[in-house]
Each structure stands twice: as structure tokens, then as C-alpha cells.
Scaffold this motif. Structure first.
Motif, short mmCIF file in Angstrom:
data_model
loop_
_atom_site.label_atom_id
_atom_site.label_comp_id
_atom_site.label_asym_id
_atom_site.label_seq_id
_atom_site.Cartn_x
_atom_site.Cartn_y
_atom_site.Cartn_z
N LEU A 1 0.87 -1.17 0.00
CA LEU A 1 0.00 0.00 0.00
C LEU A 1 0.91 1.23 0.00
O LEU A 1 1.72 1.39 0.91
CB LEU A 1 -0.90 0.02 1.23
N VAL A 2 0.76 2.05 -1.01
CA VAL A 2 1.60 3.22 -1.16
C VAL A 2 0.77 4.46 -0.86
O VAL A 2 -0.19 4.75 -1.57
CB VAL A 2 2.19 3.30 -2.58
N GLU A 3 1.15 5.16 0.20
CA GLU A 3 0.40 6.33 0.66
C GLU A 3 1.06 7.61 0.19
O GLU A 3 2.28 7.68 0.00
CB GLU A 3 0.33 6.34 2.19
N SER A 4 0.25 8.65 0.05
CA SER A 4 0.77 9.99 -0.22
C SER A 4 -0.18 11.00 0.42
O SER A 4 -1.33 10.70 0.70
CB SER A 4 0.91 10.24 -1.72
N GLY A 5 0.34 12.20 0.59
CA GLY A 5 -0.43 13.25 1.26
C GLY A 5 0.06 13.40 2.68
O GLY A 5 1.11 12.92 3.05
N GLY A 6 -0.72 14.05 3.49
CA GLY A 6 -0.32 14.31 4.86
C GLY A 6 0.48 15.60 4.95
O GLY A 6 0.80 16.22 3.94
N GLY A 7 0.80 16.01 6.17
CA GLY A 7 1.56 17.23 6.38
C GLY A 7 1.00 18.04 7.52
O GLY A 7 0.25 17.53 8.36
N GLN B 1 -9.39 19.72 12.52
CA GLN B 1 -9.26 20.22 13.88
C GLN B 1 -8.01 19.63 14.53
O GLN B 1 -7.53 18.57 14.09
CB GLN B 1 -10.50 19.83 14.69
N PRO B 2 -7.49 20.27 15.56
CA PRO B 2 -6.28 19.74 16.22
C PRO B 2 -6.45 18.29 16.68
O PRO B 2 -5.47 17.53 16.65
CB PRO B 2 -6.10 20.69 17.40
N GLU B 3 -7.66 17.90 17.04
CA GLU B 3 -7.87 16.51 17.48
C GLU B 3 -7.77 15.50 16.33
O GLU B 3 -7.78 14.30 16.57
CB GLU B 3 -9.21 16.36 18.20
N ASP B 4 -7.69 15.98 15.10
CA ASP B 4 -7.47 15.09 13.96
C ASP B 4 -5.99 14.77 13.77
O ASP B 4 -5.64 13.95 12.93
CB ASP B 4 -8.01 15.73 12.68
N THR B 5 -5.14 15.41 14.54
CA THR B 5 -3.71 15.14 14.46
C THR B 5 -3.43 13.69 14.83
O THR B 5 -3.85 13.22 15.89
CB THR B 5 -2.94 16.08 15.41
N ALA B 6 -2.75 12.98 13.94
CA ALA B 6 -2.47 11.56 14.14
C ALA B 6 -1.62 11.05 12.99
O ALA B 6 -1.41 11.76 12.00
CB ALA B 6 -3.78 10.75 14.19
N VAL B 7 -1.14 9.83 13.13
CA VAL B 7 -0.57 9.11 12.00
C VAL B 7 -1.72 8.35 11.34
O VAL B 7 -2.42 7.59 12.02
CB VAL B 7 0.55 8.15 12.43
N TYR B 8 -1.89 8.55 10.07
CA TYR B 8 -2.97 7.92 9.32
C TYR B 8 -2.41 6.75 8.52
O TYR B 8 -1.38 6.88 7.84
CB TYR B 8 -3.63 8.94 8.38
N TYR B 9 -3.11 5.61 8.61
CA TYR B 9 -2.68 4.39 7.95
C TYR B 9 -3.73 3.93 6.94
O TYR B 9 -4.92 3.81 7.28
CB TYR B 9 -2.47 3.27 8.97
N GLY C 1 -0.51 0.42 5.16
CA GLY C 1 0.51 1.30 4.65
C GLY C 1 1.51 1.64 5.74
O GLY C 1 1.36 1.23 6.89
N GLN C 2 2.51 2.42 5.38
CA GLN C 2 3.58 2.74 6.32
C GLN C 2 3.17 3.85 7.29
O GLN C 2 3.83 4.06 8.31
CB GLN C 2 4.85 3.15 5.57
N GLY C 3 2.08 4.54 6.99
CA GLY C 3 1.60 5.61 7.85
C GLY C 3 2.10 6.97 7.37
O GLY C 3 3.22 7.10 6.91
N THR C 4 1.22 7.95 7.46
CA THR C 4 1.58 9.32 7.09
C THR C 4 1.07 10.27 8.18
O THR C 4 -0.06 10.14 8.65
CB THR C 4 1.02 9.70 5.70
N GLN C 5 1.92 11.20 8.58
CA GLN C 5 1.59 12.09 9.68
C GLN C 5 0.71 13.25 9.20
O GLN C 5 1.02 13.89 8.19
CB GLN C 5 2.86 12.67 10.30
N VAL C 6 -0.36 13.48 9.93
CA VAL C 6 -1.20 14.65 9.73
C VAL C 6 -1.17 15.47 11.02
O VAL C 6 -1.51 14.95 12.09
CB VAL C 6 -2.65 14.27 9.38
#
Length: 123
Positions: A4-10, A84-92, A114-119
């Protein structure tokens, strides 16, 4: 081999939008469910949104009305609005019910992540 190849986040400001994308790579015939989970330190991984092929997505109550999951056969996109700030997490990214097409079509019986992407949502 299935990946699974993830993109996006930030990093974004509260109230802004962000899109996550995920694609399944490999000799894929079909995928049953694809979606997104998220995890914060010290907490269990939780479902954000998931869709079975051909069925409307299911969403966590905390994101209903703000997040939209768009599913194609081998890709999934998570459109996140009014962050929102509470959405801050690593998304998989997650996928299951994967069928491969080698010399014949067969189900792997495995779950894939996936490897996870930080939001990060700044207030």
C-alpha cells in the motif's frame, strides 16, 4: 507482493483541508475493503473511514460531515475538510480481501497496512 503506497499528509492550520491517497501495488485482481485508520501516541488505532467495493463508506462519528472517502478498485482517497487539532495523528491506509492474479486468481487472506503518514493540525 502486495504493498500500500500512501501519499499526502503534512501540517495544516485548523479549519483547512488535506487529502490522503493510497494505491495498492502488486499483481492485484481485486480488493474487498479499503480505508483509513489513525493512531495517536498511547492510543489504539481507530477507524476513520472504510469502504467495501461497490458499497457506500462507513465513517467514524468524529469525522462524519467533514471527511469523504472516495474508493476505486485499487485506490482510495480521503478528503479531509474542516480539520481540527484533534485530527492530528498518524494515518494508515488499510486493505483486505485482496485477490491476486498469478497463474490463477486466489485470495491472500491477509490484511495490509501502509507505512503511515503524519497529519498535524495546528490551532
Amino acid at each position: 507482493q502486495v504493498q500500500l503506497v500512501e501519499s499526502g499528509g503534512g501540517v495544516v492550520q485548523a479549519g483547512r483541508s488535506l487529502t490522503l491517497s493510497c494505491a495498492v501495488s502488486g499483481n492485484i485482481f481485486s480488493v474487498n475493503r479499503m480505508g483509513w485508520y489513525r493512531q495517536t501516541p498511547g492510543k489504539q488505532r481507530e477507524l476513520v473511514a472504510i469502504a467495501t467495493s461497490g458499497v457506500s463508506p462507513n465513517y467514524a462519528d468524529s469525522v462524519k460531515g467533514r471527511f469523504t472517502l472516495s474508493r476505486a478498485q485499487k485506490t482510495v482517497h480521503l478528503y479531509m475538510n474542516s480539520l481540527q487539532p484533534e485530527d492530528t495523528a498518524v494515518y494508515y491506509c488499510y486493505a483486505d480481501g485482496v485477490r491476486l492474479r498469478d497463474s490463477f486468481v486466489h485470495t491472500t487472506g491477509l490484511d495490509y497496512w501502509g507505512q503511515g503518514t503524519q497529519v498535524t493540525v495546528a490551532s
